[in-house]
Design a protein around this motif. Structure first.
Motif, mmCIF file in Angstrom:
data_model
loop_
_atom_site.group_PDB
_atom_site.id
_atom_site.type_symbol
_atom_site.label_atom_id
_atom_site.label_comp_id
_atom_site.label_asym_id
_atom_site.label_seq_id
_atom_site.Cartn_x
_atom_site.Cartn_y
_atom_site.Cartn_z
ATOM 1 N N PRO A 102 7.903 -2.595 -3.110
ATOM 2 C CA PRO A 102 7.150 -1.336 -2.966
ATOM 3 C C PRO A 102 7.848 -0.372 -2.010
ATOM 4 O O PRO A 102 8.791 -0.726 -1.300
ATOM 5 C CB PRO A 102 5.804 -1.804 -2.402
ATOM 6 N N HIS A 103 7.341 0.851 -1.982
ATOM 7 C CA HIS A 103 7.835 1.821 -1.025
ATOM 8 C C HIS A 103 7.455 1.382 0.385
ATOM 9 O O HIS A 103 6.452 0.705 0.596
ATOM 10 C CB HIS A 103 7.232 3.195 -1.301
ATOM 11 N N TYR A 104 8.260 1.780 1.338
ATOM 12 C CA TYR A 104 7.929 1.510 2.738
ATOM 13 C C TYR A 104 6.801 2.436 3.177
ATOM 14 O O TYR A 104 6.773 3.626 2.837
ATOM 15 C CB TYR A 104 9.144 1.709 3.628
ATOM 16 N N HIS A 105 5.863 1.878 3.931
ATOM 17 C CA HIS A 105 4.731 2.640 4.443
ATOM 18 C C HIS A 105 4.534 2.296 5.914
ATOM 19 O O HIS A 105 4.895 1.198 6.365
ATOM 20 C CB HIS A 105 3.446 2.324 3.682
ATOM 21 N N LEU A 106 3.934 3.205 6.626
ATOM 22 C CA LEU A 106 3.573 2.956 8.013
ATOM 23 C C LEU A 106 2.174 2.365 8.047
ATOM 24 O O LEU A 106 1.212 3.038 7.659
ATOM 25 C CB LEU A 106 3.620 4.264 8.819
ATOM 26 N N PRO A 107 2.014 1.102 8.456
ATOM 27 C CA PRO A 107 0.674 0.484 8.464
ATOM 28 C C PRO A 107 -0.268 1.219 9.406
ATOM 29 O O PRO A 107 0.158 1.794 10.417
ATOM 30 C CB PRO A 107 0.952 -0.949 8.954
ATOM 31 N N THR A 108 -1.538 1.200 9.069
ATOM 32 C CA THR A 108 -2.553 1.813 9.935
ATOM 33 C C THR A 108 -3.096 0.770 10.901
ATOM 34 O O THR A 108 -3.231 -0.405 10.549
ATOM 35 C CB THR A 108 -3.709 2.383 9.104
ATOM 36 N N VAL A 109 -3.392 1.197 12.096
ATOM 37 C CA VAL A 109 -3.910 0.285 13.123
ATOM 38 C C VAL A 109 -5.241 -0.309 12.669
ATOM 39 O O VAL A 109 -5.485 -1.515 12.812
ATOM 40 C CB VAL A 109 -4.071 1.028 14.464
ATOM 41 N N THR A 110 -6.098 0.545 12.108
ATOM 42 C CA THR A 110 -7.414 0.065 11.679
ATOM 43 C C THR A 110 -7.285 -0.995 10.605
ATOM 44 O O THR A 110 -7.944 -2.041 10.663
ATOM 45 C CB THR A 110 -8.256 1.247 11.154
ATOM 46 N N GLY A 111 -6.438 -0.749 9.608
ATOM 47 C CA GLY A 111 -6.272 -1.713 8.523
ATOM 48 C C GLY A 111 -5.716 -3.040 9.006
ATOM 49 O O GLY A 111 -6.174 -4.109 8.585
ATOM 50 N N VAL A 112 -4.736 -2.988 9.905
ATOM 51 C CA VAL A 112 -4.128 -4.220 10.427
ATOM 52 C C VAL A 112 -5.138 -5.020 11.238
ATOM 53 O O VAL A 112 -5.284 -6.243 11.062
ATOM 54 C CB VAL A 112 -2.885 -3.870 11.269
ATOM 55 N N LEU A 113 -5.859 -4.351 12.135
ATOM 56 C CA LEU A 113 -6.829 -5.047 12.972
ATOM 57 C C LEU A 113 -7.962 -5.629 12.147
ATOM 58 O O LEU A 113 -8.405 -6.754 12.387
ATOM 59 C CB LEU A 113 -7.383 -4.094 14.036
ATOM 60 N N ARG A 114 -8.426 -4.874 11.166
ATOM 61 C CA ARG A 114 -9.543 -5.353 10.358
ATOM 62 C C ARG A 114 -9.159 -6.619 9.582
ATOM 63 O O ARG A 114 -9.897 -7.581 9.525
ATOM 64 C CB ARG A 114 -10.005 -4.259 9.392
ATOM 65 N N ARG A 115 -7.962 -6.601 8.979
ATOM 66 C CA ARG A 115 -7.542 -7.775 8.216
ATOM 67 C C ARG A 115 -7.288 -8.976 9.121
ATOM 68 O O ARG A 115 -7.587 -10.113 8.772
ATOM 69 C CB ARG A 115 -6.283 -7.462 7.414
ATOM 70 N N SER A 116 -6.742 -8.725 10.307
ATOM 71 C CA SER A 116 -6.501 -9.809 11.251
ATOM 72 C C SER A 116 -7.803 -10.478 11.666
ATOM 73 O O SER A 116 -7.926 -11.708 11.656
ATOM 74 C CB SER A 116 -5.759 -9.279 12.477
ATOM 75 N N VAL A 117 -8.794 -9.669 12.027
ATOM 76 C CA VAL A 117 -10.083 -10.220 12.453
ATOM 77 C C VAL A 117 -10.795 -10.902 11.298
ATOM 78 O O VAL A 117 -11.352 -12.005 11.449
ATOM 79 C CB VAL A 117 -10.961 -9.099 13.048
ATOM 80 N N ASP A 118 -10.776 -10.291 10.112
ATOM 81 C CA ASP A 118 -11.473 -10.873 8.962
ATOM 82 C C ASP A 118 -10.896 -12.232 8.593
ATOM 83 O O ASP A 118 -11.627 -13.190 8.343
ATOM 84 C CB ASP A 118 -11.381 -9.932 7.757
ATOM 85 N N ARG A 119 -9.578 -12.340 8.543
ATOM 86 C CA ARG A 119 -8.955 -13.601 8.147
ATOM 87 C C ARG A 119 -9.155 -14.677 9.214
ATOM 88 O O ARG A 119 -9.341 -15.853 8.879
ATOM 89 C CB ARG A 119 -7.461 -13.382 7.884
ATOM 90 N N THR A 120 -9.107 -14.286 10.469
ATOM 91 C CA THR A 120 -9.342 -15.260 11.540
ATOM 92 C C THR A 120 -10.781 -15.766 11.500
ATOM 93 O O THR A 120 -11.031 -16.965 11.664
ATOM 94 C CB THR A 120 -9.037 -14.646 12.910
ATOM 95 N N TRP A 121 -11.723 -14.874 11.288
ATOM 96 C CA TRP A 121 -13.126 -15.280 11.210
ATOM 97 C C TRP A 121 -13.366 -16.190 10.016
ATOM 98 O O TRP A 121 -14.144 -17.145 10.102
ATOM 99 C CB TRP A 121 -14.016 -14.045 11.142
ATOM 100 N N LEU A 122 -12.687 -15.938 8.914
ATOM 101 C CA LEU A 122 -12.808 -16.809 7.754
ATOM 102 C C LEU A 122 -12.301 -18.209 8.084
ATOM 103 O O LEU A 122 -12.898 -19.214 7.679
ATOM 104 C CB LEU A 122 -12.013 -16.211 6.590
ATOM 105 N N TYR A 123 -11.218 -18.285 8.839
ATOM 106 C CA TYR A 123 -10.688 -19.588 9.269
ATOM 107 C C TYR A 123 -11.696 -20.318 10.157
ATOM 108 O O TYR A 123 -11.956 -21.507 9.971
ATOM 109 C CB TYR A 123 -9.381 -19.373 10.032
ATOM 110 N N ILE A 124 -12.294 -19.610 11.097
ATOM 111 C CA ILE A 124 -13.241 -20.233 12.017
ATOM 112 C C ILE A 124 -14.435 -20.798 11.256
ATOM 113 O O ILE A 124 -14.877 -21.922 11.487
ATOM 114 C CB ILE A 124 -13.703 -19.213 13.076
ATOM 115 N N LYS A 125 -14.960 -20.033 10.315
ATOM 116 C CA LYS A 125 -16.136 -20.479 9.571
ATOM 117 C C LYS A 125 -15.823 -21.673 8.691
ATOM 118 O O LYS A 125 -16.584 -22.651 8.660
ATOM 119 C CB LYS A 125 -16.676 -19.329 8.713
ATOM 120 N N LYS A 126 -14.696 -21.624 7.987
ATOM 121 C CA LYS A 126 -14.405 -22.691 7.033
ATOM 122 C C LYS A 126 -14.022 -23.991 7.727
ATOM 123 O O LYS A 126 -14.501 -25.067 7.371
ATOM 124 C CB LYS A 126 -13.292 -22.249 6.077
#
Length: 856
Positions: free
Chosen positions: A521-545
């Motif tokens: 894909p084309h190179y893009h500048l990641p957004t802070v909000t998107g990165v933080l949201r995915r990091s927290v969501d995936r970590t929380w999924l790990y904790i629950k499972k």
């Protein structure tokens, strides 16, 4: 080819004006779908998994006036076939859930490729809104989009959006509402299949007369899929129609007749028709001006994908990921661990109080569960950083390039380019952790390669394996430490590749391996909000499972380590020693006025527990003020017992504190000895003795067996258990290396035994946390069991052959290790260069750049 967009079939339903609707967000990978999802839903989103699989299910909500909208972000997929897990999940959701509207997200700079999925969505009969993302990038490249022509050709609204800027968001919401509330029948755009149109129309007409089918799926979509011999479509038809043989026979005969007449497969013809139509729409709906500048993505790739520079950039990226997530993330556990330790102290206060020698079952089991959970929760800082870095790599576009660089090498061994990151996180040479390594396999699109990666990631040298390696090398290889460490750090990678190849041509050979298109894909500048949201969501999924599974596993391990317990005779012996220590304590307090505070056994036990808790709390305080506050709290809550614990200049208090310190030390030693003896006599300990007839071929005794069993819960416990089993000689102060070395060498153990043990440990089954994660990622207890049984068998076989052959040939440990290393390396090169004798060659993926029309 005739008119590409004739009306072919009417819409199957008329939509009444709803107050709540479900909208599906569909698009190819790296098209900006996740950014648009975040822009539409904001913080009102939820992440989970689709039932039975590990593919992320993201859903969110927003309100448009009086209309409530549920937005579901489908997995990124290039088509709606049934090759990959993402394709199957997306198609099953569309067929089963029947969303009210589909927002088809297309990268405006790769419009031709994006339309391939659009045609299939329209063919399924869904109301579609096309969202063109990255229009700003398209304009910067001189690309002009005629939205009216595109909307007319597709017979669907086309809305330009720029997700990270929020441009076009309200227009898109309005288009979604208009399509959802539209009451008049709509004739969707449809592709004419030219030379095969008659076969499609005939089959479509028969299916249209079956309400049981048309109530669920589009007749035209079903006709095309049956002609392509799609196995999932055939299963759907059989489920809906009691006797589907007539339709299936017609589809098979029509496909065979077409292939015999035209000399090309139905699938190739359909793909060509879709590509021709996409090219025609792009030609009529877009125009490109020559800007005279090379796109930024291509300029960056000329450096990052350069034949000589690409490996260097890849190594640098991997090092940064490892350094920030594993190394620095582990440093953050120094901050979080006191919090977890404080929670354990709180749990200890809530649970029944500890006894002098024996704790109540509720307390010991409760603290065991807390300790097990804390061991997993301690990884949270690592995961937060890890998932944030992965999100940055994904959003920036470099993750696909990592897979591109290494795929052709790893593919020779049944792996995938995206297997690189899991191996790195698991340690590769030394210092990682298999838990995040297994979790990182989630993004591997090839199911066979993903399973091969999951099952071989635990062979990497995680940080917890290093203590045992260091112990054995120090004892048996003091003069060749560097060489043995080199062997160990690289032979595990060799074993992983060879075993991955073995698994891919044996137990995994029946798993689907998708013809995978790897888009750059084309190179893009990641957004802070998107990165933080995915990091927290995936970590929380790990904790629950993990939290739901660890309770059951930890309970089983606890029982196996506790029972049958000590014999009555041994318990009596420990009680006698405890009574003697208590007698010494009371003798030391004769004439001391503070003795009145502990008149009976209950008060004495309370005093010792208070002292133990106080010492633990003092180790956690970080300032003099906090220490003084702790002393004040103890004095206020336990005024009678505080003089025994809190520092004082009073002679009676000092004498009492000295006596209490001696008693607490003796009690701690007694409890440690009882725990160690209980482990030796436990089910696991007895099992270790029972295995000696089997492990004797590797020259392992029951002590080594018990240490290896205990390391299943945590790798570090292997050395700790050995430290318990090899007791300190009376009156001496030897290190574990000295104790273990002298006792083992006296029993006839040599460096050859150490080599066998190290190789066993390298191939040993994953630890408890990794095993749980394998269960989570595979959604299968069978694969979880396989991840234990197969490595155990392999490791024991390797260790037994190592010791037996080495002993028979009279080789030293270093000579045997060298021979094994060279043999494994030779086999690796043989398998890598000569693939044909070892199984069917898997289809190679196509690699496409982010620039329209270029392929490699």
């Amino acid at each position: 080819m005739s008119d590409p967009c004739p009306p072919s079939f009417p819409s199957d339903r008329s939509v009444q004006a709803p107050r709540s609707i479900r909208v599906a967000l569909a698009g190819q990978p790296n098209c900006g779908k996740s950014t648009l999802f975040n822009a539409l839903t904001g913080v009102h989103q939820h992440i989970a998994n689709y039932p039975g699989v590990t593919v992320d299910k993201k859903s969110g909500h927003y309100r448009d006036g009086d209309l409530a909208v549920e937005l579901v972000d489908l997995p990124g997929t290039y088509s709606l076939t049934s090759f990959s897990l993402e394709e199957r999940v997306a198609r099953a959701f569309l067929n089963d859930e029947r969303p009210d509207v589909i927002v088809n997200v297309i990268d405006a700079t790769t419009l031709r490729r994006g339309l391939y999925l659009t045609f299939q969505l329209l063919e399924m009969g869904f109301p579609v809104v096309v969202a063109l993302t990255m229009t700003d990038v398209a304009h910067s490249r001189g690309l002009t989009l005629d939205l009216d022509i595109l909307a007319t050709r597709l017979n669907a609204p086309v809305i330009p959006v720029v997700g990270h800027k929020g441009t076009g968001r309200e227009d898109l919401r309005a288009a979604i509402r208009a399509v959802a509330e539209r009451t008049e029948p709509v004739t969707p755009a449809s592709l004419n299949y030219g030379d095969m149109e008659d076969e499609v129309a005939a089959l479509q007409a028969r299916i249209a007369d079956l309400p049981a089918v048309t109530d669920k799926v589009s007749a035209r979509w079903m006709a095309v899929r049956l002609l392509e011999a799609d196995s999932e479509a055939e299963r759907i038809l059989r489920r809906m129609v009691s006797n589907a043989h007539g339709l299936l026979d017609q589809a098979h005969q029509a496909a065979e007749a077409f292939e015999a007449r035209k000399g090309r497969s139905v699938g190739d013809h359909i793909a060509a028709c879709r590509d021709d139509l996409a090219g025609d729409i792009v030609a009529t709906g877009t125009s490109r001006a020559d800007t005279g500048r090379m796109p930024l993505t291509e300029r960056i790739d000329r450096v990052l994908l350069n034949r000589w520079l690409a490996p260097a950039f890849l190594v640098l990226t991997v090092w940064i990921i490892y350094e920030l997530s594993i190394v620095q993330g582990y440093e953050l556990t120094k901050v979080t661990w006191p919090l977890l330790a404080g929670f354990r102290s709180l749990a200890g206060d809530v649970l029944p109080a500890a006894g002098f020698l024996h704790d109540p079952m509720v307390r010991s089991l409760g603290l065991w569960m807390v300790d097990s959970a804390n061991a997993l929760l301690n990884y949270v800082p690592i995961f937060l950083i890890l998932f944030a870095l992965i999100a940055i790599l994904e959003d920036s576009g470099y993750m696909a390039r990592i897979a591109f660089i290494l795929d052709r090498i790893l593919h020779r061994f049944g792996l995938h380019g995206q297997s690189t990151l899991p191996y790195i996180l698991a340690g590769v040479f030394a210092g990682g952790c298999a838990v995040p390594g297994v979790m990182a396999t989630k993004g591997i699109p090839d199911q066979r390669a993903r399973m091969a990666t999951i099952l071989t990631v635990p062979f990497m040298n995680c940080l917890a394996k290093v203590p045992l390696y260091t112990l054995l090398i120090t004892i048996y290889f003091p003069d060749t430490k560097g060489l043995i460490l080199f062997y160990l750090s690289t032979i595990t990678v060799i074993f992983a590749l060879l075993i991955a190849k073995l698994l891919s041509v044996s137990v995994l050979r029946h798993m689907e391996t998708a013809p995978f298109v790897m888009e750059l894909p084309h190179y893009h500048l990641p957004t802070v909000t998107g990165v933080l949201r995915r990091s927290v969501d995936r970590t929380w999924l790990y904790i629950k499972k993990v939290g739901t599974v660890v309770v059951a596993i930890a309970t089983i391990v606890y029982v196996l380590l506790q029972f049958p317990g000590l014999s009555p005779e041994r318990q009596a012996a420990y009680h006698t020693r405890a009574e003697a220590a208590i007698t010494d304590f009371r003798t030391a307090l004769e004439g001391n006025p503070l003795a009145a505070a502990v008149p009976d056994q209950d008060s004495l036990t309370q005093l010792v527990n208070l002292y133990t808790d106080y010492r633990s709390d003092r180790m956690m305080v970080g300032s003099r003020e906090a220490a003084e506050a702790l002393d004040t709290r103890i004095t206020e809550n336990h005024p009678d017992l505080a003089p025994f614990v809190v520092r004082s200049r009073d002679p009676n208090a000092r004498e009492a504190q000295k006596a209490l310190r001696t008693l607490a030390t003796e009690r701690k030693e007694l409890r440690r000895e009882m725990k160690d003896e209980r482990i030796v006599n436990s089910v696991l300990g007895q099992f270790g003795r029972a295995l000696e007839p089997v492990t004797q071929y590797a020259n392992f005794d029951w002590k080594i067996n018990v240490a290896l069993f205990s390391s299943f819960a945590a790798r570090e416990s292997s050395v700790a258990t050995l430290g318990v089993l090899f007791d300190q000689p009376e009156g001496e102060n030897q290190t574990l290396e000295e104790r273990m070395g002298s006792q083992q060498k006296a029993a006839g153990y040599t460096a050859l035994t150490a080599v066998a043990l190290m190789l066993f440990f390298a191939l040993y089954p994953p630890c408890l946390a990794t095993t749980i994660m394998i269960r989570v990622q595979t959604q299968s207890y069978a694969w979880m069991a396989f991840s234990i049984v197969f490595p155990t068998t392999l490791a024991l076989t390797m260790a037994s052959l190592t010791y037996s052959i080495g002993a028979a040939l009279g080789l030293t440990g270093l000579e045997m290790m060298t021979a094994i290393y060279l043999s494994a390396l030779g086999l690796l090169l043989l398998v890598g260069f000569f693939r044909a004798p070892f199984g069917r060659t898997l289809p190679r993926p196509a690699y496409a750049t982010g620039t329209e029309g270029r392929a490699e």
